[in-house]
Design an enzyme around this catalytic site. Structure first.
Site, PDB file in Angstrom:
ATOM      1  N   LYS A  37       0.728  -1.235  -0.006  1.00 53.59           N
ATOM      2  CA  LYS A  37       0.078  -0.058  -0.028  1.00 53.59           C
ATOM      3  C   LYS A  37       0.894   1.313  -0.081  1.00 53.59           C
ATOM      4  CE  LYS A  37      -4.067  -2.373   2.033  1.00 53.59           C
ATOM      5  NZ  LYS A  37      -5.026  -2.016   3.023  1.00 53.59           N
ATOM      6  N   TYR A  85     -12.519  -2.078  -3.970  1.00 55.39           N
ATOM      7  CA  TYR A  85     -12.929  -2.045  -2.697  1.00 55.39           C
ATOM      8  C   TYR A  85     -14.481  -2.133  -2.566  1.00 55.39           C
ATOM      9  CZ  TYR A  85      -8.429  -2.023  -0.338  1.00 55.39           C
ATOM     10  OH  TYR A  85      -7.288  -2.560   0.311  1.00 55.39           O
ATOM     11  N   PHE A 143     -15.438   4.083   6.351  1.00 59.56           N
ATOM     12  CA  PHE A 143     -14.100   4.543   6.022  1.00 59.56           C
ATOM     13  C   PHE A 143     -13.920   4.324   4.435  1.00 59.56           C
ATOM     14  CE2 PHE A 143     -14.141  -0.258   7.563  1.00 59.56           C
ATOM     15  CZ  PHE A 143     -13.614  -0.698   6.455  1.00 59.56           C
ATOM     16  N   ARG A 165      -2.158 -14.026   4.497  1.00 61.65           N
ATOM     17  CA  ARG A 165      -2.963 -13.411   5.632  1.00 61.65           C
ATOM     18  C   ARG A 165      -2.132 -13.545   6.900  1.00 61.65           C
ATOM     19  NH1 ARG A 165      -7.426 -10.162   4.358  1.00 61.65           N
ATOM     20  NH2 ARG A 165      -7.706 -10.228   6.439  1.00 61.65           N
ATOM     21  N   THR A 169      -6.066  -6.755  10.327  1.00 60.42           N
ATOM     22  CA  THR A 169      -6.107  -5.614   9.974  1.00 60.42           C
ATOM     23  C   THR A 169      -5.595  -4.566  10.811  1.00 60.42           C
ATOM     24  OG1 THR A 169      -8.254  -6.824   9.126  1.00 60.42           O
ATOM     25  CG2 THR A 169      -7.776  -4.275   8.834  1.00 60.42           C
ATOM     26  N   ARG A 186       2.099  -6.146   9.047  1.00 62.75           N
ATOM     27  CA  ARG A 186       1.550  -4.780   9.713  1.00 62.75           C
ATOM     28  C   ARG A 186       2.161  -4.615  10.831  1.00 62.75           C
ATOM     29  NH1 ARG A 186      -4.451  -6.899   7.368  1.00 62.75           N
ATOM     30  NH2 ARG A 186      -4.430  -5.399   5.388  1.00 62.75           N
ATOM     31  N   ASN A 199      -2.190   0.370   6.607  1.00 64.89           N
ATOM     32  CA  ASN A 199      -1.570  -0.916   7.192  1.00 64.89           C
ATOM     33  C   ASN A 199      -0.794  -1.611   6.416  1.00 64.89           C
ATOM     34  OD1 ASN A 199      -3.703  -1.804   5.560  1.00 64.89           O
ATOM     35  ND2 ASN A 199      -4.593  -2.923   7.419  1.00 64.89           N
ATOM     36  N   HIS A 202      -2.201  -5.402   1.594  1.00 60.87           N
ATOM     37  CA  HIS A 202      -3.474  -5.955   1.470  1.00 60.87           C
ATOM     38  C   HIS A 202      -3.141  -7.461   0.873  1.00 60.87           C
ATOM     39  CE1 HIS A 202      -7.384  -7.117  -0.258  1.00 60.87           C
ATOM     40  NE2 HIS A 202      -6.965  -7.646  -1.261  1.00 60.87           N
ATOM     41  N   GLU A 241      -9.664 -11.004  -7.721  1.00 58.84           N
ATOM     42  CA  GLU A 241      -8.854  -9.924  -7.460  1.00 58.84           C
ATOM     43  C   GLU A 241      -7.579  -9.783  -8.479  1.00 58.84           C
ATOM     44  OE1 GLU A 241      -7.851  -9.433  -3.320  1.00 58.84           O
ATOM     45  OE2 GLU A 241      -9.864  -9.139  -2.717  1.00 58.84           O
TER      46      GLU A 241
HETATM   47  P1  IDP Z   1      -8.351  -6.790   5.425  1.00 58.85           P
HETATM   48  O1  IDP Z   1      -7.446  -5.607   4.657  1.00 58.85           O
HETATM   49  O2  IDP Z   1      -7.386  -6.948   6.738  1.00 58.85           O
HETATM   50  O3  IDP Z   1      -8.893  -7.905   4.615  1.00 58.85           O
HETATM   51  P2  IDP Z   1     -10.909  -5.392   5.399  1.00 58.85           P
HETATM   52  O4  IDP Z   1     -11.665  -5.736   6.546  1.00 58.85           O
HETATM   53  O5  IDP Z   1     -11.119  -5.894   4.356  1.00 58.85           O
HETATM   54  O6  IDP Z   1      -9.330  -5.862   6.001  1.00 58.85           O
HETATM   55  O7  IDP Z   1     -10.660  -3.617   5.089  1.00 58.85           O
HETATM   56  C1  IDP Z   1      -9.998  -3.367   3.885  1.00 58.85           C
HETATM   57  C2  IDP Z   1      -8.933  -2.092   4.616  1.00 58.85           C
HETATM   58  O8  IDP Z   1      -9.797  -1.191   4.939  1.00 58.85           O
HETATM   59  C3  IDP Z   1      -8.055  -2.485   5.657  1.00 58.85           C
HETATM   60  O9  IDP Z   1      -6.816  -3.331   5.221  1.00 58.85           O
HETATM   61  C4  IDP Z   1      -7.871  -1.156   5.993  1.00 58.85           C
HETATM   62  O10 IDP Z   1      -6.829  -0.416   5.139  1.00 58.85           O
HETATM   63  C5  IDP Z   1      -9.136  -0.243   5.750  1.00 58.85           C
HETATM   64  N1  IDP Z   1      -9.744  -0.355   7.050  1.00 58.85           N
HETATM   65  C6  IDP Z   1     -10.524  -1.595   7.792  1.00 58.85           C
HETATM   66  N2  IDP Z   1     -11.165  -1.183   8.620  1.00 58.85           N
HETATM   67  C7  IDP Z   1     -11.115   0.003   9.023  1.00 58.85           C
HETATM   68  C8  IDP Z   1     -11.285   1.005   9.910  1.00 58.85           C
HETATM   69  O11 IDP Z   1     -12.057   0.766  10.948  1.00 58.85           O
HETATM   70  N3  IDP Z   1     -11.101   2.090   9.958  1.00 58.85           N
HETATM   71  C9  IDP Z   1     -10.123   2.695   8.688  1.00 58.85           C
HETATM   72  N4  IDP Z   1      -9.674   1.862   7.779  1.00 58.85           N
HETATM   73  C10 IDP Z   1     -10.084   0.417   7.938  1.00 58.85           C
HETATM   74 MG    MG Z   2     -10.173  -7.560   3.014  1.00 54.27          MG
END
Ligand code: IDP
Ligand code: MG
Length: 140
Positions: A11, A51, A59, A87, A93, A104, A114, A117, A128
């Site tokens: 990212k 997304y 968010f 993962r 996350t 992360r 973070n 992805h 994807e």
């Molecule tokens: P993941 O990347 O671990 O699969 P997801 O729930 O799919 O997590 O969320 C996608 C991305 O959205 C996260 O990697 C992060 O960059 C962002 N994100 C997820 N939850 C939050 C939040 O509560 N606040 C701000 N950004 C978030």
């Molecule tokens: Mg995800």
């Protein structure tokens, strides 16, 4: 365990800090092979499409702004159980909840920024990967 492929994205917070090589080393050390890779600046439309599943989340707008704030490195990873393995190397996350030694935990700036992805299922990985790569771009 089956050989799988998964989509990974380094990212903008990580490319900005010149962490591509260190993250790639963590992926490779975990047994994942980078079989396709491209550095790209996502358009807003590309980020929103990628997304789309999160469109209703509070968010979403901020996430799309972040993902277009600088270059990303999109990559296809291949290996045994690649989806779950990636993962695991990425970590949770929310980096404050991620295991020590994960990408992360080591590099994330916030829950949003973070650093990485990874696809969350083999089925989503297929979609994807196809979002960014043609079959001929992937050299296993
Ligand atoms: P993941 O990347 O671990 O699969 P997801 O729930 O799919 O997590 O969320 C996608 C991305 O959205 C996260 O990697 C992060 O960059 C962002 N994100 C997820 N939850 C939050 C939040 O509560 N606040 C701000 N950004 C978030
Ligand atoms: Mg995800």
């Amino acid at each position: 365990m089956a050989i799988e492929r998964t989509l990974s994205i380094i990212k903008p917070d990580a490319t900005r800090r010149n962490l591509t090589g260190r993250i790639n080393a963590m992926l490779e050390e975990a047994g994942l092979r980078i079989v396709a890779q491209r550095r790209v600046r996502l358009t807003r439309a590309q980020a929103e499409g990628f997304y789309a599943v999160h469109k209703a989340r509070p968010f979403f707008d901020s996430l799309c702004a972040f993902m277009t704030s600088g270059p990303v490195v999109v990559q296809v990873l291949e290996g045994d159980d690649a989806v779950a393995k990636n993962r695991k190397v990425m970590g949770a996350t929310d980096s404050s909840k991620a295991d020590a030694g994960t990408i992360r935990k080591t590099f994330a700036e916030s829950i949003e920024a973070n650093s990485a992805h990874g696809s969350d299922s083999a089925e989503n990985a297929k979609g994807e990967i196809a979002y960014f790569f043609a079959g001929t771009d992937i050299v296993g």
